[in-house]
Design a protein around this motif. Structure first.
Motif, short mmCIF file in Angstrom:
data_model
loop_
_atom_site.label_atom_id
_atom_site.label_comp_id
_atom_site.label_asym_id
_atom_site.label_seq_id
_atom_site.Cartn_x
_atom_site.Cartn_y
_atom_site.Cartn_z
N TYR A 78 0.90 -1.21 -0.14
CA TYR A 78 -0.10 0.18 -0.16
C TYR A 78 0.89 1.39 0.23
O TYR A 78 1.82 1.16 0.97
CB TYR A 78 -0.77 -0.08 1.26
N TYR A 79 0.70 2.09 -0.92
CA TYR A 79 1.40 3.33 -0.98
C TYR A 79 0.48 4.62 -0.66
O TYR A 79 -0.52 4.74 -1.20
CB TYR A 79 2.11 3.41 -2.43
N LEU A 80 1.03 5.40 0.22
CA LEU A 80 0.23 6.58 0.58
C LEU A 80 1.13 7.94 0.42
O LEU A 80 2.34 7.61 1.20
CB LEU A 80 -0.38 6.47 1.85
N ASP A 81 0.93 8.99 0.05
CA ASP A 81 1.62 10.28 0.47
C ASP A 81 0.66 11.36 0.52
O ASP A 81 -0.44 11.22 0.11
CB ASP A 81 2.40 10.58 -0.65
N TYR A 82 0.93 12.18 1.46
CA TYR A 82 0.16 13.36 1.73
C TYR A 82 0.97 14.81 2.03
O TYR A 82 2.09 14.52 2.31
CB TYR A 82 -0.82 12.98 2.93
N ALA A 83 0.13 15.52 1.96
CA ALA A 83 0.89 17.04 1.82
C ALA A 83 0.91 17.51 3.14
O ALA A 83 0.39 17.08 4.31
CB ALA A 83 -0.13 18.14 1.06
N LEU A 84 2.14 18.17 3.40
CA LEU A 84 2.55 18.85 4.66
C LEU A 84 2.59 20.39 4.71
O LEU A 84 3.15 20.62 3.44
CB LEU A 84 3.87 18.21 5.18
N THR A 85 2.06 21.15 5.35
CA THR A 85 2.41 22.58 5.47
C THR A 85 2.96 23.34 6.71
O THR A 85 2.74 22.29 7.86
CB THR A 85 1.10 23.18 5.36
N ASP A 145 7.72 26.22 2.78
CA ASP A 145 7.82 25.36 3.87
C ASP A 145 6.39 24.30 3.83
O ASP A 145 5.58 24.06 4.54
CB ASP A 145 7.07 26.38 5.11
N GLU A 146 6.76 23.74 2.59
CA GLU A 146 5.69 22.50 2.12
C GLU A 146 6.64 21.32 2.10
O GLU A 146 7.72 21.39 2.25
CB GLU A 146 4.73 23.02 1.12
N GLY A 147 5.59 20.34 2.07
CA GLY A 147 6.39 18.95 1.94
C GLY A 147 5.31 17.94 1.49
O GLY A 147 4.12 18.12 1.55
N ARG A 148 5.91 16.83 1.40
CA ARG A 148 5.07 15.73 1.35
C ARG A 148 5.72 14.48 2.08
O ARG A 148 6.81 14.18 1.76
CB ARG A 148 4.77 15.17 -0.10
N LEU A 149 4.97 13.55 2.79
CA LEU A 149 5.44 12.31 3.32
C LEU A 149 4.95 10.99 2.32
O LEU A 149 3.77 11.05 2.25
CB LEU A 149 4.96 12.40 4.58
N HIS A 150 5.79 10.31 2.33
CA HIS A 150 5.53 9.01 1.22
C HIS A 150 5.94 7.79 2.14
O HIS A 150 6.92 7.72 2.90
CB HIS A 150 6.54 9.28 0.24
N LEU A 151 4.81 7.05 2.20
CA LEU A 151 4.86 5.92 2.99
C LEU A 151 4.44 4.69 2.13
O LEU A 151 3.60 4.54 1.38
CB LEU A 151 3.84 5.74 4.18
N GLY A 152 5.16 3.71 1.95
CA GLY A 152 5.02 2.37 1.37
C GLY A 152 5.02 1.20 2.62
O GLY A 152 6.05 1.18 3.31
#
Lengths: 648, 383
Positions: free
Chosen positions: A122-129, A225-232
């Protein structure tokens, strides 16, 4: 209350029955040191972590009971007395068996089944501010390190012969490494490309616990100051509930350099090991008998028209259709469900069933439901990360002239009845079905999964504030799922106050327009449930209960090549070698070259071990898929022979 | 120094034979660093020093330098704990982590980076291993930082730190089993053996503030087989007397509640040994306590002190909370008056013992010994 009184009795040296419920701990002879001990015992025995400031010397037994009540969220699963206890194993790094669904994923990764992927993940990424770009990478790396100590499953590995274990925290490779992409100075084009590449890579190749960590964590730092966290996450190691627990725990560690989570006394390995005693219990035997008595009358999966034979398809990723219901609609749906006495999950399941019936042309079908299945044999089970989930085969029999509300009520009752026999899981039932029918086509290729209500059971959604990682923008996400042996599945989950349903499917198998239409029908049906109009209508269902004669390719009605071999003793050295491997693994005499591995008592996991064994003995690798397609002594020998011939 | 000093030093080192002392000073510094950085991080997050250090412009009429008491308010400190903010800021200033202007106000607090904190935490773990402290010590330090808000507001008492889960293992970790405690207690036991050896009558011994009996446990074996009239084990709290009663088993042991402020016996010349391990500094006037103690001793009688001679930052998140009285900082009437100092220096102790009419015979560890970095000492003085 009884347990609390017992705890107080031990601390105060008073008989439990004589402790007044409304007198403070201090007045009964306690002191502040004993009060701290009381907290610890409540945590150990009831699995409830009270804040230090909750338990004071003035606290009464009534106060304590109220505190415990408030801390225990409503999601406690129905308890059936199971004579099992979970205790920590003496060697936390010793190997232990895979649970049935893990075995299914494991075999699936060996290219053993049709519709397999080389990694089930399962892969998920979401935004960070509000990300602190200078601190985020260090904070995340430290958090993963601490999480790997707190949740040993992050250090889990699966062996080639299908067993699992946890690496010691200081072993090389034990702690997953975080990869960081620093794009803070990059332009929009570069960012778009980079993001696409990461998603592509992490969607199509997931972490493989047979070769490394079962989790892949990456961070992209973006301008502003944004980003994305990716999780596999490997499905072999982490189930859906675990991914929520993991997110929570990870963000807690990221947010605070000194965060401490209530320690876990038991881990996944301890749970699995204690289940070894399950088959000896009456409850388990009763569940097995209940399922086995029904197997021969189980319907087949919905006979959906196919564009290709699953055996011919080598999917790379699953396609998605997704719909989000706004907070007001979701709230309305929940209210309607409450009024009708059905759970939202049941409503979604019934809607799915209706759409499938119309699409397949018949009303009786077998679905596969993914269940959390954490048996309540220890108070900490809900907080442990692991692969507890199990499938459950669920036959639907949709009545021809019933309103949706009536259909839903029936589905709820059926689902409840089947779930009550959860000591035997869908994988085990599926194996028995396959054995009886002599077929290795997936028994439940149409899957339903709902985690609606999970957040409430966990005591609230995941934390939004994550220290140097800023704030999580949960609604800005991308995900990709690869579950083996699934042709099409629907997943329902909450995102903050909204609700999402996703169809994930092997695109190559279906006609795109049909999928789009089915999904649109599904959404429309759920909308009608939310606004109240859909419940009393008769959903138009086909007349037939069973699928008619197959015209073209249809799911569940695919031809199986009949394999027959001349009976007799093994005809040559090769066949004898194969028979010897069978004997060793199955512990029965193997005298007939036409004897089938599964008929002799083998299962898919043993099949993988057989393949591993044969590779050692014969020096040639037989793909599991080919082993399964003809698993007689003669058939396997033939495959080995032809592969050796190819080698020369 | 005396031959007794040498013998006691020998016994102390024998008890820790095999330990590698070369990294002692560094390990002590690592323990201190963790708490200093943890405090900086806490103040950064919870007080206005965080805003001014972040380079945010001072608002109208806002001075970027702040008084300790203002910070105490930001931290939500209960009235009796407000003094602790100033105590912390003083220590941070000494460590170069915060600036102080001519008016004694604080500014430019260091903002620890995550990597720094992680390194400090890792080094602390290595340090506590090197110094022979069990895991409970590391947990005590980290927990104390986590609990600062509740400790400051008085929601949670310091017992929660020293007795987590109601178990004594943490308190034991601090006072026994580690390098310096083993050295000092073994040296003290040697002194006891010497005293027992030369005594012409059964010994009369008084221990003040005996607590969990960490030192007692090592002194009692040295008295085995010797004539002892009594060993009076005393403390302020009945909890410790009960624990000791269950733990120790010697016919000469007696127990009594004793508050050094009010209950010191008045009859002179009646004791051969007074033991005070890590408690004498609690007296408001150490010199007077030692004078009264000296007066109780028979000629040739001894005072045996185990004392800390420098407040290390590593104890900043626990000790001060234990010291607050019901309305503020502990009252000190000796050289510590007007400051928030908890301990006397080595020189001050030597001076106070001599001022009490006692002759110092044992002053350990020796000046060049790496163990001095731990700032805990054994003093033995004779009447």
């Amino acid at each position: 209350m009884k347990e609390l009184a017992e705890i107080w009795s031990e601390l105060l040296g008073l008989p439990p029955g004589e402790i007044p419920h409304d007198v403070g701990f201090l007045r009964l002879g306690g002191d502040s040191v004993l009060a701290v001990r009381m907290s610890a015992l409540v945590r150990k025995r009831l699995g409830v972590a009270l804040a230090l400031s909750d338990v004071r010397v003035e606290t009464t037994l009534d106060d304590l009971a109220e505190l415990v009540r408030r801390h225990t969220s409503g999601g406690a699963p129905a308890t059936r007395a199971l004579p099992l206890t979970v205790t920590p194993r003496p060697d936390p790094h010793a190997e232990f068996p895979l649970l049935p669904l893990q075995q299914g994923y494991f075999v699936g990764q060996q290219d053993g089944w049709e519709l397999s992927y080389d990694s089930a993940h399962y892969y998920l990424d979401y935004a960070l501010t509000g990300v602190d770009g200078d601190e985020a990478a260090d904070a995340l790396a430290d958090a993963v390190g601490r999480l790997a100590t707190h949740q040993p499953t992050l250090r889990a590995r699966v062996t080639p012969d299908g067993r699992q274990h946890v690496l010691p925290a200081d072993a090389p490779g034990a702690v997953p490494q975080v990869r960081v992409y620093d794009l803070r100075e990059a332009g929009p084009a570069e960012i778009a490309t980079a993001l696409r590449d990461v998603r592509q890579e992490m969607s199509t190749s997931g972490p493989d616990p047979t070769r490394g960590p079962g989790i892949d964590v990456r961070l992209t730092l973006l301008p502003g100051d944004e980003g994305r966290l990716h999780l596999g996450l490997s499905l072999l190691i982490f189930d859906g509930w675990s991914s929520s627990v993991l997110s929570r725990d990870l963000l807690a560690f990221v947010a605070d350099w000194n965060a401490a989570l209530p320690p876990l006394d038991i881990h996944f390995g301890d749970y699995v090991t204690s289940l070894a005693d399950l088959p000896a219990t009456e409850a388990w035997q009763a569940d097995r008998d209940w399922w086995w008595s029904r197997l021969d009358t189980l319907p087949g999966p919905p006979a959906l028209p196919l564009a290709a034979d699953p055996q011919e398809v080598r999917p790379v990723t699953m396609g998605n259709r997704e719909h989000r219901w706004r907070a007001e609609s979701w709230a309305a749906l929940r209210r309607q469900c409450t009024d009708r006495g059905v759970t939202p999950s049941t409503a979604m399941l019934t809607a799915f069933g209706v759409v499938l019936a119309r699409w397949a042309g018949h009303r009786r079908m077998l679905l596969n439901s993914l269940q959390l299945n954490r048996l309540p044999i220890h108070p900490e089970v809900q907080r442990v990360v692991g692969a507890f989930a199990a499938t459950m085969l669920l036959p639907l029999d949709l009545a021809a002239e019933a309103t949706f509300a009536e259909l839903a009520a029936t589905v709820q009752a059926t689902s409840g009845e089947h779930a009550a026999h959860n000591l035997i899981t869908g994988v085990e039932v599926g194996r028995e079905v396959a054995r009886r029918r002599g077929s290795w086509r997936p028994v439940g290729p149409v899957v339903f999964q709902s985690v609606l209500g999970v957040d409430a059971a966990m005591g609230g959604g995941p934390p939004e504030e994550a220290g140097p990682l800023g704030r999580v923008v949960a609604s800005d996400y991308f995900h990709q799922l690869r579950t083996p042996q699934v042709a099409i599945e629907v997943r329902c989950f909450e995102l903050g106050p909204e609700m999402v349903a996703v169809f994930s499917l092997v695109e190559e198998l279906f006609d795109t327009d049909q999928v789009t239409a089915a999904f649109a029908e599904f959404v429309a049906l759920v909308d009608a449930l939310a606004d109240g109009s859909g419940w009393d209508r008769l959903p138009g269902l086909p007349e037939e209960t069973e699928p008619g004669p197959a015209s073209g390719l249809r799911l569940g009605l695919l031809p199986e090549p009949a394999v027959r071999h001349r009976e007799g003793p093994p005809a040559d050295d090769m066949e004898q070698a194969v028979a010897d491997v069978f004997e060793e693994l199955l512990e029965v005499p193997v005298l007939d070259r036409a004897a089938d591995f599964f008929g002799l008592g083998g299962d898919s996991l043993l099949a993988v071990r057989a393949v591993v064994r044969l590779a050692k003995e014969a020096g040639v690798s037989v793909p599991v898929r080919e082993f399964l397609s003809d698993s007689t002594v003669a058939g396997v020998a033939a495959v080995v022979r032809s592969r050796l011939g190819d080698q020369r | 120094m005396s031959p007794l000093n040498d013998r006691a030093d020998g016994a102390g080192h024998a008890a820790i034979a095999g330990a590698d002392l070369s990294g002692t000073a560094g390990a002590v510094a690592d323990l201190d660093r963790l708490i200093l950085l943890g405090l900086s991080a806490h103040l950064h997050r919870h007080s206005r020093l965080g805003r001014s250090a972040a380079g945010l412009p001072a608002g109208p009429g806002q001075d970027p330098a702040h008084e300790a008491d203002t910070i105490a308010g930001d931290l939500g400190a209960a009235p009796r704990h407000r003094w602790i903010a100033g105590h912390w800021l003083g220590a941070l200033h000494e460590a170069g982590l915060v600036g102080r202007d001519a008016a004694g106000r604080f500014h430019d607090l260091h903002a620890p980076r995550r990597a720094e904190l992680v390194t400090a935490r890792t080094r602390m773990e290595a340090a506590r291993l090197a110094l022979g402290y069990p895991a409970e010590l590391a947990e005590l330090m980290l927990r104390s930082l986590r609990l600062l808000p509740s400790l400051l507001s008085d929601e949670v008492g310091v017992q929660a730190l020293l007795y987590p889960d109601g178990e004594p293992a943490t308190a034991e970790a601090v006072y026994r089993g580690n390098l310096i405690s083993r050295y000092l207690n073994a040296a003290a036991a040697e002194v006891i053996r010497d005293l027992a050896g030369r005594s012409t009558r059964p010994l009369r011994i008084l221990e003040l503030g005996a607590g969990i009996g960490a030192t007692t446990a090592d002194l009692l074996p040295a008295l085995a087989g010797r004539p002892v009239e009594f060993y009076l084990f005393t403390d302020l709290s009945p909890f410790f007397l009960d624990t000791a009663r269950r733990r120790f088993d010697a016919g000469f042991l007696r127990y009594a509640l004793l508050d050094i402020a009010h209950d010191l016996p008045r009859r002179p010349d009646e004791l051969d040994l007074i033991v005070a391990a890590t408690m004498a500094h609690n007296a408001p006037h150490v010199g007077r306590l030692l004078g009264r103690a000296a007066a109780l001793l028979a000629p040739g009688g001894r005072v045996l002190l185990i004392e800390t001679v420098r407040e290390h930052p590593q104890s900043l998140t626990s000790m001060p909370f234990a010291l607050s009285t019901h309305d503020g900082p502990p009252r000190r009437l000796d050289g510590r008056a007007g400051t928030t100092r908890t301990y006397l220096s080595r020189e001050e102790w030597l001076s106070a013992l001599e001022g009490g009419g006692l002759r110092v015979e044992v002053d350990l560890p020796r000046p060049a010994d790496p163990l001095t970095a731990l700032s805990q000492r054994l003093f033995v003085a004779t009447r």
